[in-house]
Write an enzyme that holds these catalytic residues in place. Structure first.
Site, PDB file in Angstrom:
ATOM      1  CG  HIS A 109     -80.903 -26.018  16.944  1.00  0.00           C
ATOM      2  ND1 HIS A 109     -82.036 -26.892  16.289  1.00  0.00           N
ATOM      3  CD2 HIS A 109     -80.497 -25.943  17.758  1.00  0.00           C
ATOM      4  CE1 HIS A 109     -82.662 -27.023  17.253  1.00  0.00           C
ATOM      5  NE2 HIS A 109     -81.766 -26.492  18.317  1.00  0.00           N
ATOM      6  CG  ASP A 164     -84.975 -21.320  23.913  1.00  0.00           C
ATOM      7  OD1 ASP A 164     -86.053 -21.182  24.477  1.00  0.00           O
ATOM      8  OD2 ASP A 164     -84.610 -21.639  23.578  1.00  0.00           O
TER       9      ASP A 164
HETATM   10  O1  PAF Z   1     -81.089 -25.171  23.856  1.00  0.00           O
HETATM   11  C1  PAF Z   1     -81.342 -25.715  24.212  1.00  0.00           C
HETATM   12  O2  PAF Z   1     -81.687 -26.693  23.311  1.00  0.00           O
HETATM   13  C2  PAF Z   1     -80.700 -26.930  25.846  1.00  0.00           C
HETATM   14  O3  PAF Z   1     -81.472 -25.991  27.392  1.00  0.00           O
HETATM   15  C3  PAF Z   1     -79.511 -26.368  26.053  1.00  0.00           C
HETATM   16  C4  PAF Z   1     -79.325 -25.306  26.229  1.00  0.00           C
HETATM   17  C5  PAF Z   1     -78.770 -27.402  24.743  1.00  0.00           C
HETATM   18  C6  PAF Z   1     -78.968 -27.446  27.788  1.00  0.00           C
HETATM   19  O4  PAF Z   1     -79.514 -28.191  27.696  1.00  0.00           O
END
Ligand code: PAF
Length: 280
Positions: free
Chosen positions: A32, A147
């Protein structure tokens, strides 16, 4: 520390100039942080949303157990130069309730791969991301490539629903042994953690076999998983937009496997050899 806002009204009052958004469900890790660092120079205001979205979890999935580490998350946002953390309540995001509400139909691409295992998942993801885009009004939004199907669908949604948000994908951040960083890795026991490293090793074996064509890629990857006792939910080679892979072009190798309790996802680009090279 970044300013924490909880409502749409607070958000609007605190945002100015161009806006970059990094949507998250919290439990922030270095993956992140890399998204925040990428996003930081792209806009005047950098917003990170932290919201564990109930509609993307099916009954029986880990919604209640999903890790919530808000104080540590704020610290990480601070270090990455985030201006605003948008952390709304469920009521703020879903004023009409969780079921009787308007949702985004994610279309046929949401029925394959993850969507085949989790049929309601992408409807929930796209619905909450559309809401976040409407609330935050970002110029650009940054997501991880880990993802990959989610990223592909969000890109499609922004384009096809004319949302006007530039959707950017950033490379997966990995542990030293190659395991893709994920908030769910913390659920792995020590032995599962060792076995989980086979997932990224399988991708690397697939890349090495790329010049020999699609069958060789799947064979090489599948062997690494089998040798480690990892039984994948899927191991597939597609085009970069999740269509059929084309020999001689770049492809995407995607894998999902349960190792102990957590279901782990990973993927990578694979330059494929031409049909002529196949089977050599
Ligand atoms: O990847 C994630 O953390 C979630 O799927 C997101 C994109 C924040 C949507 O809730």
């Amino acid at each position: 520390m970044p300013t924490v806002v909880r409502t749409a009204a607070e958000l609007r009052a605190a945002t100015s100039g161009t806006v970059a958004l990094v949507p998250t469900m919290g439990a922030l890790h270095d993956g992140h942080v890399s998204l925040m660092e990428y996003a930081r120079p792209l806009a005047d205001t950098l917003v990170v949303s932290i919201f564990v979205n109930p509609t993307q979890f099916a009954p029986g999935e880990d919604l209640d157990a999903y890790p919530r580490t808000f104080d540590e998350d704020l610290q990480r946002c601070d270090e990455a130069g985030v201006d605003l953390v948008f952390a709304p309540s469920v009521e703020e995001m879903y004023p009409a309730g969780l079921s009787d509400t308007v949702t985004v139909d994610p279309g046929p691409l949401a029925t394959i791969l993850e969507g085949a295992q989790r049929p309601t998942h992408f409807r929930g993801v796209l619905t909450v991301v559309a809401k976040l885009f409407g609330l935050v009004r970002p110029d650009v939004a940054v997501f991880g490539e880990k993802d990959y199907q989610q990223l592909t669908l969000i890109r499609l949604m922004s384009r096809e629903l004319c949302l006007g948000v530039e959707v950017v994908g950033c490379p997966t951040v990995r542990e030293p042994d190659g395991l893709a960083m994920s908030s769910r890795n913390r659920y792995l026991s020590a032995t599962e953690r060792e076995r989980a490293a086979a997932i990224s090793a399988a991708l690397r074996a697939g890349v090495d076999a790329g010049p020999d064509g699609p069958e060789a890629v799947l064979h090489a990857s599948g062997k690494v998983l089998a040798d480690a006792g990892v039984d994948p939910d899927y191991l597939v080679l597609t085009s970069p937009d999740l269509g059929p892979a084309q020999p001689g072009r770049e492809a995407r190798l995607l894998v999902a496997a349960r190792v102990g309790q957590p279901r782990l996802l990973d993927n990578c680009a694979v330059p494929l050899g031409t049909a002529k090279n196949q089977g050599k």
